[in-house]
Design an enzyme around this catalytic site. Structure first.
Site, PDB file in Angstrom:
ATOM      1  N   ILE A   1       0.839  -1.215   0.000  1.00  0.00           N
ATOM      2  CA  ILE A   1       0.000   0.000   0.000  1.00  0.00           C
ATOM      3  C   ILE A   1       0.867   1.255   0.000  1.00  0.00           C
ATOM      4  CG2 ILE A   1      -1.804   1.298   1.220  1.00  0.00           C
ATOM      5  CD1 ILE A   1      -2.989  -1.398   2.082  1.00  0.00           C
TER       6      ILE A   1
ATOM      7  N   ASP B   1      10.944   2.665   6.758  1.00  0.00           N
ATOM      8  CA  ASP B   1      10.527   1.276   6.921  1.00  0.00           C
ATOM      9  C   ASP B   1      11.771   0.498   7.324  1.00  0.00           C
ATOM     10  OD1 ASP B   1       9.743  -1.483   6.460  1.00  0.00           O
ATOM     11  OD2 ASP B   1       8.077  -0.708   5.282  1.00  0.00           O
TER      12      ASP B   1
ATOM     13  N   PRO C   1       1.447  -2.306   9.646  1.00  0.00           N
ATOM     14  CA  PRO C   1       0.548  -3.078  10.512  1.00  0.00           C
ATOM     15  C   PRO C   1       0.710  -2.646  11.956  1.00  0.00           C
ATOM     16  CG  PRO C   1       2.425  -4.428   9.829  1.00  0.00           C
ATOM     17  CD  PRO C   1       2.564  -3.113   9.126  1.00  0.00           C
TER      18      PRO C   1
ATOM     19  N   ASN D   1       4.546  -0.837  18.033  1.00  0.00           N
ATOM     20  CA  ASN D   1       4.253   0.496  17.478  1.00  0.00           C
ATOM     21  C   ASN D   1       2.925   1.095  17.971  1.00  0.00           C
ATOM     22  OD1 ASN D   1       2.305  -0.764  15.918  1.00  0.00           O
ATOM     23  ND2 ASN D   1       3.595  -0.888  14.094  1.00  0.00           N
TER      24      ASN D   1
ATOM     25  N   ALA E   1      -4.475   3.119   8.319  1.00  0.00           N
ATOM     26  CA  ALA E   1      -3.918   1.804   8.664  1.00  0.00           C
ATOM     27  C   ALA E   1      -4.634   1.218   9.889  1.00  0.00           C
ATOM     28  CB  ALA E   1      -2.419   1.928   8.885  1.00  0.00           C
ATOM     29  N   ARG E   2      -4.205   1.570  11.090  1.00  0.00           N
ATOM     30  CA  ARG E   2      -4.865   1.098  12.311  1.00  0.00           C
ATOM     31  C   ARG E   2      -4.929   2.241  13.327  1.00  0.00           C
ATOM     32  NH1 ARG E   2      -6.662  -2.252   9.637  1.00  0.00           N
ATOM     33  NH2 ARG E   2      -6.586  -4.515   9.853  1.00  0.00           N
TER      34      ARG E   2
ATOM     35  N   ASP F   1      -9.128   7.375   8.644  1.00  0.00           N
ATOM     36  CA  ASP F   1     -10.130   6.377   8.247  1.00  0.00           C
ATOM     37  C   ASP F   1     -10.279   5.337   9.363  1.00  0.00           C
ATOM     38  OD1 ASP F   1     -11.936   5.256   6.259  1.00  0.00           O
ATOM     39  OD2 ASP F   1     -10.481   3.610   6.087  1.00  0.00           O
TER      40      ASP F   1
ATOM     41  N   GLU G   1     -12.760   1.972  17.393  1.00  0.00           N
ATOM     42  CA  GLU G   1     -13.712   1.983  16.263  1.00  0.00           C
ATOM     43  C   GLU G   1     -14.598   0.734  16.267  1.00  0.00           C
ATOM     44  OE1 GLU G   1     -10.872   2.019  12.892  1.00  0.00           O
ATOM     45  OE2 GLU G   1     -11.651   0.037  12.417  1.00  0.00           O
TER      46      GLU G   1
ATOM     47  N   HIS H   1     -13.560   3.677   8.398  1.00  0.00           N
ATOM     48  CA  HIS H   1     -12.759   2.521   7.944  1.00  0.00           C
ATOM     49  C   HIS H   1     -13.296   1.925   6.633  1.00  0.00           C
ATOM     50  CE1 HIS H   1      -9.899  -0.831   9.541  1.00  0.00           C
ATOM     51  NE2 HIS H   1      -9.793  -0.671   8.232  1.00  0.00           N
TER      52      HIS H   1
HETATM   53  C1  COI Z   1      -7.551  -4.659   6.259  1.00  0.00           C
HETATM   54  O1  COI Z   1      -7.655  -5.344   5.231  1.00  0.00           O
HETATM   55  O2  COI Z   1      -6.670  -4.880   7.097  1.00  0.00           O
HETATM   56  C2  COI Z   1      -8.456  -3.535   6.474  1.00  0.00           C
HETATM   57  O3  COI Z   1      -8.191  -2.717   7.304  1.00  0.00           O
HETATM   58  C3  COI Z   1      -9.744  -3.508   5.742  1.00  0.00           C
HETATM   59  C4  COI Z   1     -10.753  -4.352   6.440  1.00  0.00           C
HETATM   60  C5  COI Z   1     -11.532  -3.598   7.466  1.00  0.00           C
HETATM   61  C6  COI Z   1     -11.693  -4.992   5.468  1.00  0.00           C
END
Ligand code: COI
Length: 327
Positions: free
Chosen positions: A154, A173, A204, A209, A231-232, A256, A261, A293
């Site tokens: 990504i 990275d 990730p 992190n 991302a997260r 996002d 969430e 998301h």
């Molecule tokens: C993922 O693929 O890790 C995402 O964050 C998208 C998921 C909520 C479908």
């Protein structure tokens, strides 16, 4: 081969029908998430397909293993919801999906442009009949330095798309990628946060992190820097972000994803009271873009996720080589 899929949404049905026929798998679809409470339904199936809202902790994994399941695939890229190390220890195989990186990549480019051109405020002004130019002068991407943290599929896709805008790009990275080196310079984390006008996260979530963006880090950012998180949520300390925005330490944020969430996103709260104070505060800010998301949510990505999840299960049960997710 009998497969059961959990957390199935209406938008996935067409692809499930298509790929179950293509791979000749017997399929049962469940709209609920897999949990300790409904675990008994998996009895008699060979493999399971899950999504990120299915929390696979040690106890649930033990139960799955005892029900004789051999392989679990996730339809998501991220798998911080699964204790993969434990799954490996008990001999329960697990892998994640990969899908079109342009889904999140293009959404990221859009988010960067939206913030640089003050679109959240411009929409608010339009809705309140304020047609002046007050507050909406933007910045051109071409004159900005974009810092990408995480240069997997990504992150790389974002940089390839951005290269057309001729902005300067830097990346961080721990595992540099040769393709990225052709269009961007790898720098240390500290260099990236102090030099970038735009910071975008594509890594990730791990235990190392968690809250990588906190008060300390926000204070080191360039004046007016903006941050994009597709991302997260837990990569950013939400409370510290709100403080940094309130004190104008940073210029804006497009999120996002957000901490907590899972308590809200994918449900319709339109006639309920929202008791998530941080979310309510962030969405009232004119320099913040919040989405629930859905950066991944394209026709191509949905088709890829299901193809990948069922395809890997089919491969495993027909004795082909399938790579497990990394621990
Ligand atoms: C993922 O693929 O890790 C995402 O964050 C998208 C998921 C909520 C479908």
């Amino acid at each position: 081969m009998k497969i059961i899929a959990f957390g199935v949404r209406p938008d996935e049905l067409k692809a499930f029908e298509y790929f179950s026929k293509l791979f000749k798998v017997e399929l049962q679809l469940e709209k609920d998430m897999l949990s300790k409470e409904n675990i008994d339904i998996v009895k008699g199936f060979d493999g399971i397909s899950v999504v990120g809202k299915c929390k696979l902790c040690k106890e649930t994994l033990d139960m799955i293993k005892n029900l004789n399941i051999k392989y679990i695939t996730s339809r998501t890229v991220g798998y911080d919801n699964v204790d993969v190390k434990y799954a490996k220890e008990i001999g329960l195989r697990f892998t994640n999906a990969s899908y079109s990186p342009s889904s999140v990549g293009e959404f990221t480019v859009m988010s960067i442009l939206n913030l640089l051109r003050k679109l959240p405020l411009a929409k608010e002004k339009m809705a309140s009949n304020d047609f002046t130019l007050r507050g909406i002068q933007g910045r051109e991407l071409k004159s900005q330095t974009v810092g990408v943290i995480g240069t997997g599929k990504i992150g790389q896709n974002v940089m390839e798309s951005l290269s057309g805008f001729k902005c300067k790009m830097i990346a961080y990275d721990p595992y540099p990628n040769d393709k990225v080196k052709e269009i961007a310079e790898y720098v240390s984390f500290d260099e990236l946060i102090s030099e970038a006008d735009v910071i975008t996260l594509h890594l990730p979530l791990t235990k190392d992190n968690h809250h990588m963006f906190n008060k300390n880090v926000f204070q080191k950012l360039k004046d007016n820097a903006i941050i994009i998180n597709n991302a997260r949520g837990a990569l950013i300390n939400t409370q510290d972000l709100i403080e940094a925005l309130n004190e104008n330490i940073i210029g804006g944020a497009a999120l996002d994803v957000i901490e907590r969430e899972h308590e809200f996103y994918r449900a319709d709260f339109s006639d309920k009271e929202m008791n998530y104070k941080e979310l309510v505060e962030l969405r009232s800010m004119p320099n913040v873009q919040l989405t629930a998301h859905h950066a991944f949510f394209t026709e191509q990505a949905i088709s890829d996720m299901i193809e990948c999840s069922l395809g890997k299960l089919k491969a495993f049960f027909t004795n082909q080589k399938v790579e497990d997710a990394l621990c």
